[in-house]
Design a protein around this motif. Structure first.
Motif, PDB file in Angstrom:
ATOM      1  N   ARG A   3       0.827  -1.201   0.000  1.00  0.00           N
ATOM      2  CA  ARG A   3       0.000   0.000   0.000  1.00  0.00           C
ATOM      3  C   ARG A   3       0.862   1.253   0.000  1.00  0.00           C
ATOM      4  NH1 ARG A   3      -4.179   1.765   4.764  1.00  0.00           N
ATOM      5  NH2 ARG A   3      -5.143   3.510   3.682  1.00  0.00           N
ATOM      6  N   SER A   4       0.508   2.215  -0.867  1.00  0.00           N
ATOM      7  CA  SER A   4       1.232   3.479  -0.950  1.00  0.00           C
ATOM      8  C   SER A   4       0.479   4.526  -0.142  1.00  0.00           C
ATOM      9  CB  SER A   4       1.354   3.919  -2.411  1.00  0.00           C
ATOM     10  OG  SER A   4       1.998   5.163  -2.512  1.00  0.00           O
ATOM     11  N   ILE A   5       1.167   5.113   0.850  1.00  0.00           N
ATOM     12  CA  ILE A   5       0.548   6.107   1.718  1.00  0.00           C
ATOM     13  C   ILE A   5       1.124   7.480   1.391  1.00  0.00           C
ATOM     14  CG2 ILE A   5       0.177   6.850   4.090  1.00  0.00           C
ATOM     15  CD1 ILE A   5       0.423   3.975   4.958  1.00  0.00           C
ATOM     16  N   ARG A   6       0.243   8.427   1.130  1.00  0.00           N
ATOM     17  CA  ARG A   6       0.661   9.783   0.769  1.00  0.00           C
ATOM     18  C   ARG A   6       1.162  10.515   2.000  1.00  0.00           C
ATOM     19  NH1 ARG A   6      -1.791  14.855   0.599  1.00  0.00           N
ATOM     20  NH2 ARG A   6      -1.237  16.189  -1.182  1.00  0.00           N
ATOM     21  N   GLY A   7       2.194  11.335   1.807  1.00  0.00           N
ATOM     22  CA  GLY A   7       2.733  12.134   2.901  1.00  0.00           C
ATOM     23  C   GLY A   7       1.788  13.264   3.290  1.00  0.00           C
ATOM     24  N   SER A   8       2.021  13.842   4.444  1.00  0.00           N
ATOM     25  CA  SER A   8       1.151  14.905   4.960  1.00  0.00           C
ATOM     26  C   SER A   8       1.395  16.223   4.231  1.00  0.00           C
ATOM     27  CB  SER A   8       1.396  15.109   6.462  1.00  0.00           C
ATOM     28  OG  SER A   8       1.117  13.935   7.190  1.00  0.00           O
ATOM     29  N   ASP A   9       0.341  17.015   4.109  1.00  0.00           N
ATOM     30  CA  ASP A   9       0.481  18.382   3.607  1.00  0.00           C
ATOM     31  C   ASP A   9       1.079  19.255   4.710  1.00  0.00           C
ATOM     32  OD1 ASP A   9      -0.675  17.662   1.201  1.00  0.00           O
ATOM     33  OD2 ASP A   9      -2.685  18.297   1.781  1.00  0.00           O
ATOM     34  N   LEU A  10       1.789  20.295   4.301  1.00  0.00           N
ATOM     35  CA  LEU A  10       2.394  21.226   5.251  1.00  0.00           C
ATOM     36  C   LEU A  10       1.937  22.644   4.934  1.00  0.00           C
ATOM     37  CD1 LEU A  10       6.079  19.915   5.376  1.00  0.00           C
ATOM     38  CD2 LEU A  10       4.275  19.523   7.063  1.00  0.00           C
ATOM     39  N   GLU A  11       2.018  23.512   5.927  1.00  0.00           N
ATOM     40  CA  GLU A  11       1.678  24.916   5.746  1.00  0.00           C
ATOM     41  C   GLU A  11       2.762  25.796   6.365  1.00  0.00           C
ATOM     42  OE1 GLU A  11      -2.219  26.103   6.801  1.00  0.00           O
ATOM     43  OE2 GLU A  11      -3.190  24.300   5.996  1.00  0.00           O
ATOM     44  N   THR A  12       3.031  26.915   5.707  1.00  0.00           N
ATOM     45  CA  THR A  12       3.977  27.886   6.230  1.00  0.00           C
ATOM     46  C   THR A  12       3.519  29.274   5.802  1.00  0.00           C
ATOM     47  OG1 THR A  12       6.334  28.430   6.430  1.00  0.00           O
ATOM     48  CG2 THR A  12       5.539  27.865   4.236  1.00  0.00           C
ATOM     49  N   GLU A  13       4.128  30.310   6.349  1.00  0.00           N
ATOM     50  CA  GLU A  13       3.762  31.685   6.034  1.00  0.00           C
ATOM     51  C   GLU A  13       4.987  32.461   5.557  1.00  0.00           C
ATOM     52  OE1 GLU A  13       1.939  33.521   9.400  1.00  0.00           O
ATOM     53  OE2 GLU A  13       0.054  32.416   9.198  1.00  0.00           O
ATOM     54  N   VAL A  14       4.743  33.457   4.693  1.00  0.00           N
ATOM     55  CA  VAL A  14       5.808  34.359   4.257  1.00  0.00           C
ATOM     56  C   VAL A  14       5.342  35.794   4.474  1.00  0.00           C
ATOM     57  CG1 VAL A  14       6.831  32.791   2.571  1.00  0.00           C
ATOM     58  CG2 VAL A  14       4.976  34.293   1.860  1.00  0.00           C
ATOM     59  N   ARG A  15       6.276  36.659   4.887  1.00  0.00           N
ATOM     60  CA  ARG A  15       5.985  38.071   5.093  1.00  0.00           C
ATOM     61  C   ARG A  15       6.367  38.852   3.849  1.00  0.00           C
ATOM     62  NH1 ARG A  15       2.663  39.352   9.369  1.00  0.00           N
ATOM     63  NH2 ARG A  15       2.940  37.721  10.944  1.00  0.00           N
ATOM     64  N   LEU A  16       5.438  39.691   3.375  1.00  0.00           N
ATOM     65  CA  LEU A  16       5.675  40.487   2.174  1.00  0.00           C
ATOM     66  C   LEU A  16       5.419  41.958   2.473  1.00  0.00           C
ATOM     67  CD1 LEU A  16       3.671  38.338  -0.421  1.00  0.00           C
ATOM     68  CD2 LEU A  16       6.112  38.193   0.056  1.00  0.00           C
ATOM     69  N   SER A  17       6.198  42.818   1.832  1.00  0.00           N
ATOM     70  CA  SER A  17       5.884  44.241   1.876  1.00  0.00           C
ATOM     71  C   SER A  17       4.704  44.495   0.933  1.00  0.00           C
ATOM     72  CB  SER A  17       7.088  45.073   1.432  1.00  0.00           C
ATOM     73  OG  SER A  17       7.347  44.863   0.046  1.00  0.00           O
ATOM     74  N   PHE A  18       4.095  45.656   1.059  1.00  0.00           N
ATOM     75  CA  PHE A  18       2.969  45.982   0.193  1.00  0.00           C
ATOM     76  C   PHE A  18       3.412  46.002  -1.269  1.00  0.00           C
ATOM     77  CE2 PHE A  18       0.342  49.099  -2.065  1.00  0.00           C
ATOM     78  CZ  PHE A  18      -0.913  48.564  -1.874  1.00  0.00           C
ATOM     79  N   ASP A  19       4.584  46.562  -1.556  1.00  0.00           N
ATOM     80  CA  ASP A  19       5.082  46.615  -2.937  1.00  0.00           C
ATOM     81  C   ASP A  19       5.321  45.222  -3.495  1.00  0.00           C
ATOM     82  OD1 ASP A  19       4.982  49.354  -3.004  1.00  0.00           O
ATOM     83  OD2 ASP A  19       7.092  49.644  -2.471  1.00  0.00           O
ATOM     84  N   GLN A  20       5.859  44.297  -2.679  1.00  0.00           N
ATOM     85  CA  GLN A  20       6.071  42.928  -3.146  1.00  0.00           C
ATOM     86  C   GLN A  20       4.747  42.247  -3.473  1.00  0.00           C
ATOM     87  OE1 GLN A  20       8.335  41.552   0.299  1.00  0.00           O
ATOM     88  NE2 GLN A  20      10.153  41.264  -0.976  1.00  0.00           N
ATOM     89  N   ALA A  21       3.732  42.500  -2.660  1.00  0.00           N
ATOM     90  CA  ALA A  21       2.425  41.894  -2.914  1.00  0.00           C
ATOM     91  C   ALA A  21       1.809  42.435  -4.196  1.00  0.00           C
ATOM     92  CB  ALA A  21       1.497  42.143  -1.728  1.00  0.00           C
ATOM     93  N   VAL A  22       1.983  43.719  -4.449  1.00  0.00           N
ATOM     94  CA  VAL A  22       1.389  44.333  -5.633  1.00  0.00           C
ATOM     95  C   VAL A  22       2.119  43.912  -6.908  1.00  0.00           C
ATOM     96  CG1 VAL A  22       1.082  46.545  -6.831  1.00  0.00           C
ATOM     97  CG2 VAL A  22       0.402  46.303  -4.435  1.00  0.00           C
ATOM     98  N   ASN A  23       3.425  43.909  -6.868  1.00  0.00           N
ATOM     99  CA  ASN A  23       4.216  43.679  -8.086  1.00  0.00           C
ATOM    100  C   ASN A  23       4.670  42.242  -8.275  1.00  0.00           C
ATOM    101  OD1 ASN A  23       4.229  46.507  -8.785  1.00  0.00           O
ATOM    102  ND2 ASN A  23       5.677  46.803  -7.114  1.00  0.00           N
ATOM    103  N   GLY A  24       4.537  41.405  -7.237  1.00  0.00           N
ATOM    104  CA  GLY A  24       5.031  40.034  -7.336  1.00  0.00           C
ATOM    105  C   GLY A  24       6.510  39.962  -7.009  1.00  0.00           C
ATOM    106  N   THR A  25       6.954  38.807  -6.569  1.00  0.00           N
ATOM    107  CA  THR A  25       8.358  38.643  -6.207  1.00  0.00           C
ATOM    108  C   THR A  25       8.681  37.163  -6.094  1.00  0.00           C
ATOM    109  OG1 THR A  25      10.045  39.325  -4.591  1.00  0.00           O
ATOM    110  CG2 THR A  25       7.926  38.666  -3.722  1.00  0.00           C
ATOM    111  N   GLN A  26       9.896  36.858  -5.756  1.00  0.00           N
ATOM    112  CA  GLN A  26      10.317  35.485  -5.450  1.00  0.00           C
ATOM    113  C   GLN A  26      10.948  35.515  -4.067  1.00  0.00           C
ATOM    114  OE1 GLN A  26      13.770  33.200  -7.321  1.00  0.00           O
ATOM    115  NE2 GLN A  26      12.047  32.316  -8.446  1.00  0.00           N
TER     116      GLN A  26
END
Length: 369
Positions: A108-131
């Motif tokens: 039987r193949s068991i799928r791994g768990s999903d994970l969640e994390t957060e990233v902090r962005l400035s307003f300009d990064q949110a508007v214009n996009g970034t990496q």
């Protein structure tokens, strides 16, 4: 018996797919063996939760399960493998092979768990996009055994009791009772010589670093999915997903309203509100001028279409709303006081307020004589 998987996840039979997924994520995180090293029953609970989710998250499997076919040996009130009144199937393992999508002898193949994390962005990064880079501690395939759980030079064997299905099914008359195989714990494999690095789990705790592409126009709370970047599945199972939630630092000027729209509070003078005029307002790319009509009231909203950030999904750009706020000065100089006195004398009170008093008196039956 049809209530068993629902009870494992703590949801009702009418639960939506999203409710089932949410309950699974919560329970999988709480009961993962790696997070409960001192609890010998954690692995069994985790496998039961995974088995319940595997069935209830699949529409066809859930339909089969609700009909009683998965555990009672019936489909629509009839035994598997025959018409009404026919004999019960002789190969219970084949039933579960069709339900779980694997044949006998296939672990039987068991799928791994999903994970969640957060990233902090400035307003300009949110508007214009970034990496942006994120570091995620998670369970990854053991570098020594490459996820097999077996000591290098050896390999797991198909469980002799369940034949690799991970299911221990016993027939009792017209019914079958199913539970995880007690010999392999539901994995379908037996490891005789476990890996010394991971102790046979096939997984070790590692920290991975990923570059996340943030598209232009994200909002505070936007979730970005990185497929296959969650925790690795046990014994070489597929990895879960990583969900990255954006946290945007508020702008001192622009307020995000959702769907690419912004709002700006623009102060205007009393004279501009009365006489009207043209005022300069900020945009994301400089400034523009908007026309204020005469008699503008406090809180009036004007709009510049297409001046907001990009909307997600390539649906153009949002708008900027300008909420006009009449700026009433608190401290007046001599010249301003004289001007206000002259204005008050010219207007001779408020006609609207006088009308309000008359309407209130008429409504109460009290009319001034």
């Amino acid at each position: 018996m049809a209530e068993e998987f629902y009870n494992v996840l703590g949801v009702s039979r009418e639960a939506s797919p999203e409710e089932i997924k949410k309950a699974y994520r919560k329970l999988a995180r709480e009961n993962h063996p790696d997070r409960n090293p001192d609890d010998p029953k954690a692995e069994d609970r985790f496998k039961s939760i995974q088995q319940a989710y595997d069935t209830l998250s699949d529409p066809e499997k859930r339909k089969e399960y609700d009909a009683g076919g998965m555990f009672s040996g019936f489909r629509g009130g009839q035994p598997f493998g025959g018409a009404a009144g026919g004999g019960f199937t002789s190969d219970i393992g084949d039933i579960f092979s069709s339900v779980f999508g694997r044949g006998r002898g296939q672990p039987r193949s068991i799928r791994g768990s999903d994970l969640e994390t957060e990233v902090r962005l400035s307003f300009d990064q949110a508007v214009n996009g970034t990496q942006i880079s994120v570091s995620v501690p998670k369970l990854e395939r053991c570098p020594t055994c490459h996820g097999s759980g077996a000591k290098p030079g050896t390999s797991p064997h198909v469980c002799p009791r369940c034949g690799g299905s991970g299911i221990d099914a016993q027939s009792q008359g017209f019914f079958s009772i199913s539970q995880p195989c007690p010999q392999c714990g539901g994995s379908g494999e037996v490891i005789e010589d476990p890996c010394e690095t991971c102790g046979g789990s096939g997984l070790t705790r590692q920290t991975k670093r990923y570059r996340v592409n943030i598209p232009p126009g994200v909002q505070d709370g936007t979730r970005i999915r990185l497929a296959g970047k969650g925790e690795a599945g046990p014994r070489g199972g597929p990895a879960g997903d990583l969900f990255v939630t954006t946290r945007v630092t508020p702008s001192p000027v622009f307020k995000q309203l959702g769907d690419g729209n912004l709002e700006v509070t623009v102060p205007i003078s009393i004279a501009e509100a009365i006489q009207g005029g043209t005022v300069e307002v900020p945009t994301l790319n400089g400034t523009k001028r908007i026309r204020i009509p005469a008699g503008t009231e406090h809180g009036t909203v004007q709009r510049l279409r297409g001046e907001g950030p990009p909307r997600t999904g390539g649906r153009g750009r949002g708008d900027i709303r300008y909420r006009l706020a009449i700026d009433v000065p608190r401290d007046l100089n001599r010249e301003q006081n004289e001007a206000v006195d002259a204005l008050a004398e010219a207007f001779n009170g408020s006609k609207q307020r006088e009308k309000l008093i008359r309407d209130a008196s008429a409504a109460s039956g009290k009319v001034d004589e």
